[in-house]
Design a protein around this motif. Structure first.
Motif, PDB file in Angstrom:
ATOM      1  N   SER A 176     -12.549  -3.192  -3.401  1.00 43.98           N
ATOM      2  CA  SER A 176     -12.808  -1.862  -2.820  1.00 43.98           C
ATOM      3  C   SER A 176     -11.609  -0.928  -3.001  1.00 43.98           C
ATOM      4  O   SER A 176     -11.777   0.289  -3.019  1.00 43.98           O
ATOM      5  N   ILE A 177     -10.410  -1.488  -3.178  1.00 37.24           N
ATOM      6  CA  ILE A 177      -9.244  -0.630  -3.455  1.00 37.24           C
ATOM      7  C   ILE A 177      -9.426   0.044  -4.817  1.00 37.24           C
ATOM      8  O   ILE A 177      -9.061   1.205  -4.998  1.00 37.24           O
ATOM      9  N   GLY A 178     -10.019  -0.688  -5.766  1.00 42.19           N
ATOM     10  CA  GLY A 178     -10.250  -0.126  -7.101  1.00 42.19           C
ATOM     11  C   GLY A 178     -11.127   1.117  -7.044  1.00 42.19           C
ATOM     12  O   GLY A 178     -10.944   2.055  -7.825  1.00 42.19           O
ATOM     13  N   ASN A 179     -12.054   1.134  -6.084  1.00 40.32           N
ATOM     14  CA  ASN A 179     -12.888   2.323  -5.904  1.00 40.32           C
ATOM     15  C   ASN A 179     -12.173   3.410  -5.121  1.00 40.32           C
ATOM     16  O   ASN A 179     -12.474   4.592  -5.271  1.00 40.32           O
ATOM     17  N   ALA A 180     -11.223   3.005  -4.257  1.00 41.39           N
ATOM     18  CA  ALA A 180     -10.533   3.978  -3.401  1.00 41.39           C
ATOM     19  C   ALA A 180      -9.405   4.696  -4.145  1.00 41.39           C
ATOM     20  O   ALA A 180      -9.125   5.868  -3.880  1.00 41.39           O
ATOM     21  N   ALA A 239      -5.806  10.745  -2.739  1.00 38.54           N
ATOM     22  CA  ALA A 239      -5.310  12.002  -2.152  1.00 38.54           C
ATOM     23  C   ALA A 239      -6.092  12.374  -0.894  1.00 38.54           C
ATOM     24  O   ALA A 239      -5.515  12.875   0.079  1.00 38.54           O
ATOM     25  N   GLN A 240      -7.408  12.119  -0.902  1.00 39.50           N
ATOM     26  CA  GLN A 240      -8.199  12.385   0.316  1.00 39.50           C
ATOM     27  C   GLN A 240      -8.029  11.263   1.333  1.00 39.50           C
ATOM     28  O   GLN A 240      -7.927  11.518   2.532  1.00 39.50           O
ATOM     29  N   LEU A 241      -7.993  10.032   0.871  1.00 37.18           N
ATOM     30  CA  LEU A 241      -8.044   8.888   1.786  1.00 37.18           C
ATOM     31  C   LEU A 241      -6.754   8.669   2.572  1.00 37.18           C
ATOM     32  O   LEU A 241      -6.757   7.954   3.572  1.00 37.18           O
ATOM     33  N   VAL A 242      -5.647   9.302   2.139  1.00 35.59           N
ATOM     34  CA  VAL A 242      -4.418   9.146   2.924  1.00 35.59           C
ATOM     35  C   VAL A 242      -4.578   9.767   4.317  1.00 35.59           C
ATOM     36  O   VAL A 242      -3.779   9.497   5.206  1.00 35.59           O
ATOM     37  N   TYR A 268      -8.796   4.483   8.255  1.00 36.86           N
ATOM     38  CA  TYR A 268      -8.975   3.139   7.681  1.00 36.86           C
ATOM     39  C   TYR A 268      -8.002   2.892   6.525  1.00 36.86           C
ATOM     40  O   TYR A 268      -7.423   1.815   6.402  1.00 36.86           O
ATOM     41  N   TRP A 269      -7.800   3.921   5.670  1.00 38.57           N
ATOM     42  CA  TRP A 269      -7.001   3.729   4.441  1.00 38.57           C
ATOM     43  C   TRP A 269      -5.537   4.118   4.590  1.00 38.57           C
ATOM     44  O   TRP A 269      -4.693   3.638   3.826  1.00 38.57           O
ATOM     45  N   PHE A 313      -2.465   2.793   2.107  1.00 41.77           N
ATOM     46  CA  PHE A 313      -1.843   3.576   1.034  1.00 41.77           C
ATOM     47  C   PHE A 313      -0.411   3.977   1.380  1.00 41.77           C
ATOM     48  O   PHE A 313       0.409   4.165   0.473  1.00 41.77           O
ATOM     49  N   ALA A 314      -0.091   4.085   2.678  1.00 38.33           N
ATOM     50  CA  ALA A 314       1.269   4.488   3.085  1.00 38.33           C
ATOM     51  C   ALA A 314       2.322   3.524   2.554  1.00 38.33           C
ATOM     52  O   ALA A 314       3.484   3.889   2.397  1.00 38.33           O
ATOM     53  N   GLY A 315       1.930   2.284   2.251  1.00 36.67           N
ATOM     54  CA  GLY A 315       2.909   1.309   1.774  1.00 36.67           C
ATOM     55  C   GLY A 315       3.351   1.520   0.331  1.00 36.67           C
ATOM     56  O   GLY A 315       4.408   1.028  -0.074  1.00 36.67           O
TER      57      GLY A 315
END
Ligand code: DHB
Ligand code: FE
Length: 282
Positions: free
Chosen positions: A15-19, A24-27, A31-32, A36-38
């Motif tokens: 699911s990360i491959g799709n995210a 840019a939106q999901l940050v 949930y994400w 992504f912050a890492g």
């Protein structure tokens, strides 16, 4: 001579491959965001150390090898690697450049060291390989780095023992450091941490054990390598056994490493996600 500059580990959940294309939106999505912050510090580190080659230690989940034909250890020796539709809806992304000359050097060296690998002059790479590459090279900007897939069976038992994988990693490390070209080599171990996708314990996560693994992989990887596969499955879930891929990476880095960065977040999909950036220390 070739230099090992360090190691990266990351979960490789499809699911990360799709995210990733929507990062840019999901940050801003609760949930994400913690996932992504890492990644920005890890990407900055990759930019700084400028690897010429990434050795990607991962497991194939049924794309290139299926249950009828399952090598324990295999190494890519192709000029190029592509992904393909795996049924997760992950986008097909630009091909990855190989390095057949270094591949054959590593294959010859590890076979001489008594690790009898399958050599693959054709190889499709699945989410275990592509998701980490897309995470560390934003917008799939990996065209300047050559890649070598190192694939270990974590799908069909018997799996190789954690100690065997650690020693395989040490053999890969010796192989890289005996390569006469003056290049920077990064070693990646993908997958994990705790997760179980099926059966009575589906959804199983063990944060305490994951944090122990993230600590000891820096200071005492041999202690982790002494677990058996059944113990690893009990402690981290059936698919948490992907941790053997991290141990292989750690074997390649040698005795001492320094932790540069890490992130841990429960959960994306069914998996406790973890990221580590390790530098080889003198
Ligand atoms: C998931 C995790 C994996 O490591 C994998 O290979 C496939 C799926 C998941 O949590 O959905
Ligand atoms: Fe997996």
């Amino acid at each position: 001579m070739a230099r090992i500059i360090g190691g990266l580990t990351t979960s490789h959940i499809p699911s990360i491959g799709n995210a990733v294309p929507r990062e840019a939106q999901l940050v801003n999505d609760p949930y994400w965001e913690p996932f992504f912050a890492g990644y920005p510090p890890a990407r900055e580190w990759v930019q700084k150390v400028k690897p010429d080659v990434a050795i990607v230690i991962y497991n194939d989940h049924g794309l290139n090898f299926f249950l009828n034909n399952m090598p324990t250890f295999s190494i890519g020796a192709a000029p190029e690697y592509r992904n393909a539709d795996e049924g997760w809806g992950i986008p097909t992304i630009p091909p990855f450049q190989g390095d057949p000359d270094l591949s054959w050097h590593i294959i010859e060296s590890v076979v001489e060291d008594e690790f009898d690998v399958a050599s693959c002059q054709e190889m499709l790479v699945d989410h275990g390989f592509t998701v980490p590459m897309s995470l560390f090279w934003p917008n799939n900007s990996y065209s300047g780095v050559r890649t070598i897939p190192v694939c270990i069976n974590t799908v069909q038992h018997p799996l190789p023992t954690p100690m065997r994988c650690f020693k395989f990693g040490q053999a890969i490390g010796r192989a890289i450091e005996s390569y006469p070209k003056d290049i920077n080599v990064l070693v990646m171990g993908t997958g994990g941490l705790s997760h179980q996708l099926d059966g009575e314990r589906a959804g199983f996560i063990n944060k305490e054990f994951d944090l122990l693994c993230m600590d000891k992989i820096v200071s005492d990887p041999e202690a982790l390598a002494r677990y058996s596969i059944p113990e690893l499955v009990r402690l981290s879930g059936a698919q948490g056994a992907e941790f053997i891929l991290w141990l292989t990476m750690r074997g390649a880095l040698g005795n001492k490493v320094k932790k540069i960065h890490s992130n841990y977040y429960v959960a994306i999909s069914n998996t406790a996600t973890a990221l580590m950036v390790l530098e080889k220390a003198a």
